[in-house]
Design an enzyme around this catalytic site. Structure first.
Site, PDB file in Angstrom:
ATOM      1  N   ASP A  24       0.818  -1.274   0.091  1.00 37.07           N
ATOM      2  CA  ASP A  24      -0.069  -0.009  -0.112  1.00 37.07           C
ATOM      3  C   ASP A  24       0.960   1.212   0.071  1.00 37.07           C
ATOM      4  OD1 ASP A  24      -1.948   1.867   0.374  1.00 37.07           O
ATOM      5  OD2 ASP A  24      -2.218   1.633   2.720  1.00 37.07           O
ATOM      6  N   ASN A  26      -0.535   4.482  -0.157  1.00 44.96           N
ATOM      7  CA  ASN A  26      -1.101   5.735  -0.024  1.00 44.96           C
ATOM      8  C   ASN A  26      -2.096   5.681   1.431  1.00 44.96           C
ATOM      9  OD1 ASN A  26      -3.032   4.257  -1.295  1.00 44.96           O
ATOM     10  ND2 ASN A  26      -4.069   5.870  -2.222  1.00 44.96           N
ATOM     11  N   ASP A  28      -4.292   3.675   2.573  1.00 44.92           N
ATOM     12  CA  ASP A  28      -5.738   3.214   2.649  1.00 44.92           C
ATOM     13  C   ASP A  28      -5.918   1.920   3.106  1.00 44.92           C
ATOM     14  OD1 ASP A  28      -4.928   2.283   0.280  1.00 44.92           O
ATOM     15  OD2 ASP A  28      -6.831   3.099  -0.805  1.00 44.92           O
ATOM     16  N   ASP A  32      -1.596  -1.367  -3.935  1.00 39.53           N
ATOM     17  CA  ASP A  32      -1.894  -0.397  -5.246  1.00 39.53           C
ATOM     18  C   ASP A  32      -0.532  -0.313  -6.065  1.00 39.53           C
ATOM     19  OD1 ASP A  32      -0.038   1.526  -4.166  1.00 39.53           O
ATOM     20  OD2 ASP A  32      -1.675   1.794  -2.821  1.00 39.53           O
ATOM     21  N   ASP A 101      -3.606  -9.706 -16.045  1.00 36.48           N
ATOM     22  CA  ASP A 101      -4.596 -10.787 -15.909  1.00 36.48           C
ATOM     23  C   ASP A 101      -5.818 -10.605 -16.866  1.00 36.48           C
ATOM     24  OD1 ASP A 101      -5.865 -12.968 -14.558  1.00 36.48           O
ATOM     25  OD2 ASP A 101      -4.962 -12.734 -12.998  1.00 36.48           O
ATOM     26  N   ASP A 206      -7.336 -15.806 -17.521  1.00 38.11           N
ATOM     27  CA  ASP A 206      -7.976 -16.420 -16.357  1.00 38.11           C
ATOM     28  C   ASP A 206      -9.047 -17.306 -16.664  1.00 38.11           C
ATOM     29  OD1 ASP A 206      -8.918 -15.936 -13.624  1.00 38.11           O
ATOM     30  OD2 ASP A 206     -10.683 -15.457 -14.330  1.00 38.11           O
ATOM     31  N   GLU A 263      -4.802 -20.436 -17.421  1.00 35.32           N
ATOM     32  CA  GLU A 263      -5.333 -21.202 -16.353  1.00 35.32           C
ATOM     33  C   GLU A 263      -6.156 -22.257 -16.603  1.00 35.32           C
ATOM     34  OE1 GLU A 263      -7.261 -20.601 -11.959  1.00 35.32           O
ATOM     35  OE2 GLU A 263      -8.037 -19.669 -13.744  1.00 35.32           O
ATOM     36  N   HIS A 339      -2.610 -17.211  -5.883  1.00 35.56           N
ATOM     37  CA  HIS A 339      -3.449 -16.646  -5.124  1.00 35.56           C
ATOM     38  C   HIS A 339      -4.651 -17.401  -4.751  1.00 35.56           C
ATOM     39  CE1 HIS A 339      -5.059 -15.904  -8.956  1.00 35.56           C
ATOM     40  NE2 HIS A 339      -6.380 -15.592  -8.826  1.00 35.56           N
ATOM     41  N   ASP A 340      -4.924 -18.651  -5.411  1.00 33.00           N
ATOM     42  CA  ASP A 340      -5.972 -19.644  -5.100  1.00 33.00           C
ATOM     43  C   ASP A 340      -5.583 -20.860  -4.238  1.00 33.00           C
ATOM     44  OD1 ASP A 340      -7.632 -17.982  -6.721  1.00 33.00           O
ATOM     45  OD2 ASP A 340      -7.096 -19.048  -8.560  1.00 33.00           O
TER      46      ASP A 340
HETATM   47  C1  GLC Z   1      -9.498 -18.010 -11.522  1.00 38.92           C
HETATM   48  C2  GLC Z   1      -8.738 -16.930 -10.531  1.00 38.92           C
HETATM   49  C3  GLC Z   1      -9.625 -16.857  -9.494  1.00 38.92           C
HETATM   50  C4  GLC Z   1     -10.877 -16.361  -9.730  1.00 38.92           C
HETATM   51  C5  GLC Z   1     -11.789 -17.111 -10.891  1.00 38.92           C
HETATM   52  C6  GLC Z   1     -12.886 -16.321 -11.473  1.00 38.92           C
HETATM   53  O1  GLC Z   1      -9.508 -19.211 -11.023  1.00 38.92           O
HETATM   54  O2  GLC Z   1      -7.646 -17.390 -10.479  1.00 38.92           O
HETATM   55  O3  GLC Z   1      -9.110 -16.093  -8.496  1.00 38.92           O
HETATM   56  O4  GLC Z   1     -11.903 -16.325  -8.499  1.00 38.92           O
HETATM   57  O5  GLC Z   1     -10.669 -17.508 -11.876  1.00 38.92           O
HETATM   58  O6  GLC Z   1     -12.318 -15.495 -12.388  1.00 38.92           O
HETATM   59 CA    CA Z   2      -3.338   2.104  -1.381  1.00 38.41          CA
END
Ligand code: GLC
Ligand code: CA
Length: 565
Positions: A24, A26, A28, A32, A101, A206, A263, A339-340
């Site tokens: 972050d 700024n 908040d 970012d 992405d 994605d 993906e 991130h999943d």
């Molecule tokens: C992909 C992303 C995931 C998202 C899903 C819907 O699996 O990695 O984070 O929730 O697609 O876009």
């Molecule tokens: Ca921020």
């Protein structure tokens, strides 16, 4: 294209940024784009030269940006289009490329296309999404099919305005686009061009496995106790999508020197990956499958307290499957998590022996062939979060599943216990930059809580400690890029050694050099024997200067890379 043809994206070292949790700038509480710019020198110093940045577009943030309401602008949470241009520029100055992405499967329900589409059955945008009438069963209206959504419940949502259902394989605020409609494809291709013209170097695409669906809309006959059947084949890896991707490549990608990684989720086979990402398939450059991400028992735990145990035999099979079946035919990405997924340290590592186990994991993975993607915080050994109540979670899919579980009478604490092991929220806590309030991520309470272990696990402390995991990661990446060895690591053949061993994973990479990688996956000693001679030790997580392969005594998590005679 030949497998050996040199391409920047085969040689690149990637790093994934989950923007909201990265830095972050700024105050908040939300990560970012200027926060990424602040940390570009850190990333360069780590040794990465390619960033995949999770969605930064305008979004109501139902699924943290995977629900896009305007593809042509940046979310006010993250900055401005000017910030994005500055990031691209500043990254280029440091030799770092950026991929965005690309969210093509769905939009937000607040996207102008969907706002129009839902208005009436004859709206010109109606066919941009997938609308079906409900079915009458025993005099009662039910969803058009019994297919489940990835985020819990049905993959259909009724819209009262016209009385029809729209398809949404994720959340109800994420209606699925109808790729059979040429206007949808054109709209998506134009959007991709916009970003490429701005100077980005490609895309992580994605949920690309889902852009074609079975158009029969027949109930699944899958055996399952749940009301909605998790029959993902109804909308995964279907042949039609290859037509769409070839068109995307021809109309857009082929006109730029860019890379794409799609993906394709669990379930895709190497043969399917070769269709997507074959060297001459003219679709994508590589695809993420998740086969090696599920090689322990977290999905089958009987009790939340039971130990999480790596099934190395299974993992070795998964690595073998992707490293050998695609060699010479397609390209692979290399990654422990994203991130999943939960944190790899809490999955296959050992939180009490972070440096040893984390360095073992890095050694095992990043000397295979393929393009590495390190996930933010992996390089300092960040761990799962100690989730205690449903309010600790943020993820819409957890919230949905919780509601369903509780309504079915499941025990709350058990649900939380299991979910704490499996939830993707584990990977989404803010990056721990230093031992300071909020882990140095922000100066105010962040959008999502920081793991309390930031006091002992953070970038600043690891930078100072020559024996830290961070400094080991730097050595791994430097070796991978070393001019004497790079060709071997990037393009060389892969052959497993000690195949039957259930404690040790190892392989040989061969090109102009012969390199052996050995990793002990467990917190125990083990003796193995190999019939090779070491010419030179290139890397070892025990600072060992010599290895006698004929009498190899490996200590807990001991791992090394050696050049063979
Ligand atoms: C992909 C992303 C995931 C998202 C899903 C819907 O699996 O990695 O984070 O929730 O697609 O876009
Ligand atoms: Ca921020």
């Amino acid at each position: 294209m030949s497998f050996y043809e040199k391409k920047w994206w085969k040689e690149a070292i990637g790093y994934q940024i989950y923007l909201r949790s990265f830095k972050d700038s700024n105050d908040d509480g939300i990560g970012d784009i200027p926060g990424i710019i602040e940390k570009l020198d850190y990333l360069k110093d780590l040794g990465v030269n390619l960033l995949w940045i999770c969605p930064f577009y305008k979004s109501p943030m139902d699924d943290n940006g995977y629900d896009v309401s305007d593809f042509y602008d940046i979310s006010e949470d993250y900055g401005t289009l000017e910030d994005a241009k500055k990031l691209i520029h500043e990254a280029k100055l440091r030799g770092i490329r950026i991929i965005a992405d690309l969210v093509m499967n769905q939009t937000s329900d607040e996207h102008p296309w969907f706002i129009e589409s839902r208005k009436s059955k004859d709206n010109p945008y109606r066919d941009y999404y997938i609308w079906q009438k409900g079915k009458i069963v025993d005099g009662k209206e039910v969803e058009p099919t019994n297919w489940a959504s990835f985020f819990g419940g049905s993959c259909w949502q009724k819209d009262e305005l016209t009385g029809e259902y729209y398809m949404k394989i994720f959340s109800k605020k994420m209606p699925d686009l109808n790729w059979a409609n040429p206007n949808v494809r054109k709209g998506m291709f134009d959007m991709a061009k916009f970003w490429l013209d701005l100077g980005i170097d490609g895309f992580r695409v994605d949920a690309v496995a889902h852009i074609a669906r079975s158009t029969e809309f027949e109930d699944s006959t899958m055996e399952s106790t749940s009301k909605y059947k998790p029959d993902w084949r109804k909308f995964s890896n279907l042949p039609r999508l290859h037509d769409y991707l070839k068109e995307f490549n021809q109309e857009v990608l082929s006109k730029y020197d860019v890379m794409t990684v799609g993906e394709v989720g669990g379930g895709a086979l190497p043969t399917e990956a070769i269709e997507y990402a074959g060297l001459n398939s003219n679709e994508l450059n590589m695809v993420f499958n998740f086969d090696h991400n599920w090689c322990n028992n977290v999905w089958d735990l009987k009790n939340p307290e039971d130990p999480v145990i790596t099934n190395l035999a299974h993992m070795k099979d998964m690595f073998e499957k992707w490293q050998t079946n695609l060699y010479g035919k397609a390209w692979n990405p290399l990654y422990w998590l994203n991130h999943d997924q939960p944190r790899v340290m809490s999955q296959y590592g050992n939180v009490n022996k972070r440096v040893l186990s984390g360095s073992m994991l890095a050694t095992a993975l990043y000397f295979m062939w393929g393009t590495p993607f390190i996930y933010q915080g992996e390089e300092i050994g960040m761990t799962n979060y100690p989730f205690k109540t449903i309010d600790d979670f943020n993820d819409v899919s957890v919230k949905n599943s919780y509601q369903i579980a509780i309504s079915e009478g499941q025990d709350k604490d058990r649900f939380i216990g299991f979910t704490a092991h499996r939830s993707r929220d584990n990977a989404r806590t803010p990056v721990q930059w230093k031992n300071a309030p909020c882990g140095g991520f922000s100066t105010v309470k962040p959008w999502f809580q920081v793991n309390p272990n930031y006091v002992s696990i953070n970038v600043e402390d690891e930078q100072k400690d020559p024996q830290s995991l961070l400094n080991y990661y730097k050595k791994v990446l430097a070796l991978r890029k070393h001019p004497d060895y790079m060709d071997t690591f990037v393009y060389g053949t892969y052959e497993q050694v000690l195949r039957k061993d259930t404690t040790v994973y190892g392989y040989i990479r061969k090109q102009d050099k012969h390199v052996l990688v050995i990793t002990n996956f467990f917190d125990c000693s083990v003796d193995v024997k190999l019939d090779y001679h070491v010419r030179k030790v290139l890397l070892s997580n025990y600072n060992e200067q010599h290895y006698d392969l004929k009498h190899l005594h490996l200590r807990p998590y001991e791992s090394f890379v050696v050049e063979l005679e």
